[in-house]
Design a protein around this motif. Structure first.
Motif, PDB file in Angstrom:
ATOM      1  N   PRO A  50      -2.335 -15.215 -14.287  1.00  0.00           N
ATOM      2  CA  PRO A  50      -2.855 -14.635 -12.930  1.00  0.00           C
ATOM      3  C   PRO A  50      -2.865 -12.982 -13.184  1.00  0.00           C
ATOM      4  N   VAL A  51      -3.771 -12.347 -12.257  1.00  0.00           N
ATOM      5  CA  VAL A  51      -3.681 -10.914 -12.515  1.00  0.00           C
ATOM      6  C   VAL A  51      -3.485 -10.337 -11.020  1.00  0.00           C
ATOM      7  N   SER A  52      -2.799  -9.089 -11.069  1.00  0.00           N
ATOM      8  CA  SER A  52      -2.796  -8.618  -9.853  1.00  0.00           C
ATOM      9  C   SER A  52      -2.662  -7.082 -10.381  1.00  0.00           C
ATOM     10  N   TYR A  53      -3.671  -6.309  -9.876  1.00  0.00           N
ATOM     11  CA  TYR A  53      -3.492  -4.762  -9.911  1.00  0.00           C
ATOM     12  C   TYR A  53      -3.723  -4.011  -8.635  1.00  0.00           C
ATOM     13  N   ALA A  54      -3.757  -2.784  -8.999  1.00  0.00           N
ATOM     14  CA  ALA A  54      -3.786  -1.836  -7.509  1.00  0.00           C
ATOM     15  C   ALA A  54      -5.084  -1.092  -7.787  1.00  0.00           C
ATOM     16  N   ALA A  55      -5.606  -0.656  -6.613  1.00  0.00           N
ATOM     17  CA  ALA A  55      -6.846   0.070  -6.840  1.00  0.00           C
ATOM     18  C   ALA A  55      -6.594   1.364  -5.451  1.00  0.00           C
ATOM     19  N   GLN A  56      -7.264   2.339  -5.724  1.00  0.00           N
ATOM     20  CA  GLN A  56      -7.290   3.271  -4.884  1.00  0.00           C
ATOM     21  C   GLN A  56      -7.954   3.072  -3.729  1.00  0.00           C
ATOM     22  N   VAL A  57      -7.426   3.401  -2.318  1.00  0.00           N
ATOM     23  CA  VAL A  57      -8.241   3.003  -1.030  1.00  0.00           C
ATOM     24  C   VAL A  57      -8.844   4.793  -0.436  1.00  0.00           C
ATOM     25  N   ALA A  58      -8.020   5.629  -1.060  1.00  0.00           N
ATOM     26  CA  ALA A  58      -8.380   6.901  -0.655  1.00  0.00           C
ATOM     27  C   ALA A  58      -8.074   7.913  -1.421  1.00  0.00           C
ATOM     28  N   SER A  59      -8.505   9.097  -1.712  1.00  0.00           N
ATOM     29  CA  SER A  59      -8.147  10.122  -2.672  1.00  0.00           C
ATOM     30  C   SER A  59      -7.138  10.920  -2.150  1.00  0.00           C
ATOM     31  N   ALA A  60      -6.472  11.659  -2.650  1.00  0.00           N
ATOM     32  CA  ALA A  60      -5.441  12.577  -2.341  1.00  0.00           C
ATOM     33  C   ALA A  60      -5.831  13.848  -1.290  1.00  0.00           C
ATOM     34  N   GLU A  61      -7.393  14.174  -1.739  1.00  0.00           N
ATOM     35  CA  GLU A  61      -8.010  15.101  -0.938  1.00  0.00           C
ATOM     36  C   GLU A  61      -8.363  14.513   0.216  1.00  0.00           C
ATOM     37  N   HIS A  62      -8.505  13.242   0.560  1.00  0.00           N
ATOM     38  CA  HIS A  62      -8.986  12.657   1.765  1.00  0.00           C
ATOM     39  C   HIS A  62      -8.123  12.838   2.803  1.00  0.00           C
ATOM     40  N   TRP A  63      -6.897  13.057   2.588  1.00  0.00           N
ATOM     41  CA  TRP A  63      -5.861  13.281   3.665  1.00  0.00           C
ATOM     42  C   TRP A  63      -4.657  13.900   3.030  1.00  0.00           C
ATOM     43  N   LEU A 103       0.819  -1.096   0.041  1.00  0.00           N
ATOM     44  CA  LEU A 103      -0.051   0.129  -0.079  1.00  0.00           C
ATOM     45  C   LEU A 103       0.810   1.248   0.037  1.00  0.00           C
ATOM     46  N   SER A 104       0.670   2.083  -0.867  1.00  0.00           N
ATOM     47  CA  SER A 104       1.382   3.477  -0.939  1.00  0.00           C
ATOM     48  C   SER A 104       0.699   4.449  -0.791  1.00  0.00           C
ATOM     49  N   MET A 105       1.638   5.651  -0.921  1.00  0.00           N
ATOM     50  CA  MET A 105       1.112   6.909  -1.010  1.00  0.00           C
ATOM     51  C   MET A 105       1.544   7.325  -2.367  1.00  0.00           C
ATOM     52  N   THR A 106       0.752   7.968  -3.289  1.00  0.00           N
ATOM     53  CA  THR A 106       1.144   8.478  -4.582  1.00  0.00           C
ATOM     54  C   THR A 106       1.646  10.018  -4.348  1.00  0.00           C
ATOM     55  N   LEU A 107       2.967  10.186  -5.001  1.00  0.00           N
ATOM     56  CA  LEU A 107       3.428  11.459  -4.642  1.00  0.00           C
ATOM     57  C   LEU A 107       3.145  12.409  -5.557  1.00  0.00           C
ATOM     58  N   ASP A 108       3.396  13.696  -5.508  1.00  0.00           N
ATOM     59  CA  ASP A 108       2.954  14.821  -6.020  1.00  0.00           C
ATOM     60  C   ASP A 108       4.249  15.431  -7.110  1.00  0.00           C
ATOM     61  N   ARG A 109       5.441  15.631  -6.550  1.00  0.00           N
ATOM     62  CA  ARG A 109       6.454  16.512  -7.147  1.00  0.00           C
ATOM     63  C   ARG A 109       7.328  15.527  -7.722  1.00  0.00           C
ATOM     64  N   CYS A 110       7.621  14.454  -7.294  1.00  0.00           N
ATOM     65  CA  CYS A 110       8.690  13.211  -7.974  1.00  0.00           C
ATOM     66  C   CYS A 110       7.740  12.509  -8.821  1.00  0.00           C
ATOM     67  N   SER A 111       7.976  12.918 -10.270  1.00  0.00           N
ATOM     68  CA  SER A 111       7.285  12.219 -11.272  1.00  0.00           C
ATOM     69  C   SER A 111       8.282  12.058 -12.605  1.00  0.00           C
ATOM     70  N   LEU A 138      -2.516   5.421 -10.273  1.00  0.00           N
ATOM     71  CA  LEU A 138      -3.771   6.173  -9.353  1.00  0.00           C
ATOM     72  C   LEU A 138      -3.131   7.101  -8.292  1.00  0.00           C
ATOM     73  N   GLY A 139      -4.040   8.108  -8.307  1.00  0.00           N
ATOM     74  CA  GLY A 139      -3.716   8.892  -6.993  1.00  0.00           C
ATOM     75  C   GLY A 139      -3.959   8.546  -5.798  1.00  0.00           C
ATOM     76  N   GLY A 140      -3.509   9.478  -4.746  1.00  0.00           N
ATOM     77  CA  GLY A 140      -3.815   9.357  -3.389  1.00  0.00           C
ATOM     78  C   GLY A 140      -3.206   8.013  -2.739  1.00  0.00           C
ATOM     79  N   TYR A 141      -4.111   7.424  -2.045  1.00  0.00           N
ATOM     80  CA  TYR A 141      -3.610   6.122  -1.168  1.00  0.00           C
ATOM     81  C   TYR A 141      -4.075   4.899  -2.043  1.00  0.00           C
ATOM     82  N   VAL A 142      -2.948   4.138  -2.347  1.00  0.00           N
ATOM     83  CA  VAL A 142      -3.383   2.816  -3.397  1.00  0.00           C
ATOM     84  C   VAL A 142      -2.623   1.504  -2.844  1.00  0.00           C
ATOM     85  N   GLU A 143      -3.563   0.702  -2.815  1.00  0.00           N
ATOM     86  CA  GLU A 143      -3.213  -0.649  -2.303  1.00  0.00           C
ATOM     87  C   GLU A 143      -3.141  -1.673  -3.641  1.00  0.00           C
ATOM     88  N   TRP A 144      -2.325  -2.481  -3.532  1.00  0.00           N
ATOM     89  CA  TRP A 144      -1.892  -3.505  -4.635  1.00  0.00           C
ATOM     90  C   TRP A 144      -1.941  -5.023  -3.906  1.00  0.00           C
TER      91      TRP A 144
END
Ligand code: DP6
Length: 351
Positions: A183-196, A39-47, A163-169
């Motif tokens: 087999p498949v394995s893909y990430a999904a957002q658990v909370a948006s950036a605006e959430h926190w 589970l990660s936090m997507t960053l803003d400036r490092c891209s 994906l933005g915000g907080y993301v679980e894979w």
């Protein structure tokens, strides 16, 4: 990211991310199928910013046929070195096969942070590349497919950067996106950036490349006598982190992500052969973070596979955290980053 391109050229800016629960160890390393959920936090400036042009009549008879450039230290776009270009070309071949489009690709890429910052650029780089290829082909795909295709680059963490915000894979996803062979394995957002709004004071103590790649780390993970124990404990930790994010509870989140980073490095240090990513200034930064907490400032460390420390804090504490860390001996520079929105398409191209 919806408009179809008028030309077969597209530019995507895609962010890096910092893992709160780390991907370490793979069931299938080539396809980056992980042993554990992360589970990660997507960053803003490092891209990474990547322009891709599809050349439908491009030939793949000589070499890969793809043209791969990056922003060199001179400031201009130059042919990327084979160590990087070969990995990119392999992914372009994979995406071309997946799309069934033939031809070749012209690619240019640059990072928002200095190449020698010691910050992992593969998550941002391979997600930007994947999404720019899809855009250049006019393919509108679901987040699941975009994450899955980014993961297949071999940089598993790229699957979270789409994906933005907080993301679980998850280690394996329950349903296959249309058209994919499991087999498949893909990430999904658990909370948006605006959430926190959380901040990441990235504390650079080493700007060179690390000695042991994440790929080698994944390979060695199971040789640690503590790896099985880690796998047993992780579901409870993931649940705690997920709930802390939902409740915006930093008192729960902070200590847990710091423990998780230490566990990751404990696995690395007890692998055979052992992997030591920490450098003396890493320990000094970790001590400074503990000292900040002793002074009542809520700041917590996390580290990926390297010597640099990501110090996570709330917006109101960012300036104080940065001032303290800047003064630590061995700190080369700070990058003040924060939770971000995820990838975006840009109209301006690199070439
Ligand atoms: C410690 O295989 O995704 O950062 O290709 O170097 O980004 P790179 O590595 P990858 O492994 C990531 C390892 C990690 C933890 C994480 O980001 O989950």
């Amino acid at each position: 990211m919806n408009d179809s391109p008028l030309t077969p050229k597209a530019t995507v800016v895609s962010p890096s991310n910092i893992a709160f629960i780390k991907y370490w160890g793979a069931r299938d390393l080539e396809r980056a199928i992980p042993e554990n959920a992360s589970l990660s936090m997507t960053l803003d400036r490092c891209s990474s910013r990547t322009t891709v042009e599809h050349l439908p009549n491009g030939s793949d008879r000589e070499g890969s046929g793809h043209e791969i450039r990056w922003r060199g230290s001179s400031g201009s776009l130059v042919a990327a070195p084979p160590s990087f270009a070969d990995r990119v070309a392999a992914h372009l071949d994979r995406l071309r096969d997946w799309a069934g489009c033939g031809g070749a690709f012209r690619v240019a890429t640059e990072n928002s942070f200095p190449a020698a910052a010691g910050i992992a650029s593969s998550a941002s780089g391979f997600s930007a590349l994947t999404l720019a290829v899809l855009e250049s082909l006019g393919r509108q795909e679901s987040d699941e497919v975009r994450s899955e295709l980014s993961r297949l680059s071999g940089s598993g963490s790229a699957s979270r950067s789409v994906l933005g915000g907080y993301v679980e894979w998850p280690a394996s996803s329950s349903s296959a996106p249309k058209g994919s062979a499991g087999p498949v394995s893909y990430a999904a957002q658990v909370a948006s950036a605006e959430h926190w709004d959380l901040r990441d004071v990235i504390t650079i103590v080493e700007s060179g490349p690390k000695d042991v790649s994440s790929l080698d780390g994944h390979k060695r993970a199971r040789t640690s006598p503590y790896f099985e124990k880690r796998l047993q404990d992780l579901p409870a930790r993931l649940d705690l982190v997920r709930r802390a994010i939902a409740a915006r509870d930093f008192e729960i989140l902070g200590p847990e992500i710091e423990r998780e980073a230490i566990d990751l490095h404990m696995i690395a240090m007890t692998s055979r052969p052992a992997i030591f990513y920490w450098q003396p200034p890493t320990l000094a930064v970790l001590a400074a973070v503990r000292a900040l907490r002793a002074d009542g400032v809520a700041a917590f460390s996390t580290l990926d596979a390297g010597a640099n420390v990501h110090v996570i804090c709330r917006p109101e504490d960012e300036a104080q955290v940065a001032d303290r860390l800047r003064a630590v001996q061995g700190v080369e520079r700070l990058i003040l980053d924060r939770v971000g929105q995820g990838p975006r398409v840009e109209a301006e191209h690199l070439f």
